[in-house]
Design a protein around this motif. Structure first.
Motif, mmCIF file in Angstrom:
data_model
loop_
_atom_site.group_PDB
_atom_site.id
_atom_site.type_symbol
_atom_site.label_atom_id
_atom_site.label_comp_id
_atom_site.label_asym_id
_atom_site.label_seq_id
_atom_site.Cartn_x
_atom_site.Cartn_y
_atom_site.Cartn_z
ATOM 1 N N PRO A 35 42.760 0.344 29.961
ATOM 2 C CA PRO A 35 41.840 0.379 28.816
ATOM 3 C C PRO A 35 41.596 -0.990 28.178
ATOM 4 N N ASP A 38 39.258 -2.925 30.400
ATOM 5 C CA ASP A 38 37.900 -2.392 30.408
ATOM 6 C C ASP A 38 37.041 -2.977 29.295
ATOM 7 N N CYS A 113 33.863 0.717 29.222
ATOM 8 C CA CYS A 113 34.906 1.739 29.058
ATOM 9 C C CYS A 113 35.358 2.238 30.421
ATOM 10 N N SER A 114 36.595 2.720 30.474
ATOM 11 C CA SER A 114 37.062 3.341 31.707
ATOM 12 C C SER A 114 36.244 4.605 31.946
ATOM 13 N N SER A 117 36.863 7.715 29.894
ATOM 14 C CA SER A 117 36.689 7.627 28.447
ATOM 15 C C SER A 117 35.749 8.737 27.976
ATOM 16 N N THR A 118 36.156 9.434 26.926
ATOM 17 C CA THR A 118 35.311 10.514 26.403
ATOM 18 C C THR A 118 34.331 10.009 25.351
ATOM 19 N N CYS A 120 32.380 6.531 24.707
ATOM 20 C CA CYS A 120 32.042 5.141 25.024
ATOM 21 C C CYS A 120 30.738 4.813 24.310
#
Length: 130
Positions: A35, A38, A113-114, A117-118, A120
């Protein structure tokens, strides 16, 4: 002897489960990325003011500079100070994602974002100015 075979099966299944679990854990970490890293994966590579649809039109292009896919959020600020954002999902290494607006203040935000990620959204990040 039947008890020994049963015990061997359980041990084999348990060790297989642990091995598969460890492999998946490492693959998952390597695949989704760290994270903190990212946040550094998305870089603005071009900002252009054009007169295509108005003197204040703005194009912002970001690129994934990491070696794995990420999400990239690019936002441009509107004259009413609201943010017009777009999300590029699964942007491959060296892949690009852009956002265009006909009327912009010149401020923009990006965020890498990865992929898991919920949330971003670059709108919550510090603004940049053209």
């Amino acid at each position: 002897e039947a008890g020994d075979t049963s015990s061997m099966r359980i041990v084999w299944r348990l060790s297989l489960g642990i091995t598969v679990g460890v492999v998946l854990l490492f693959a998952s970490k390597a695949f989704s990325g760290d994270p903190e890293l990212d946040k550094k994966c998305a870089r603005v590579i071009d900002v252009q003011r054009k007169s295509a649809c108005g003197d204040n039109s703005l194009l912002v292009i970001a690129q994934n500079i990491c070696g794995y896919p990420i999400h990239i959020s690019v936002c441009v600020q509107q004259p009413d100070k609201t943010w017009d954002c777009g999300l590029g999902r699964n942007v491959q290494p060296e892949g690009k994602m852009g956002r265009w607006t006909c009327e912009g203040t010149g401020e923009y935000r990006i965020l890498g974002c990865s992929r898991d990620s919920t949330d971003c959204s670059a709108s919550a990040q510090e603004p940049k100015k053209q």
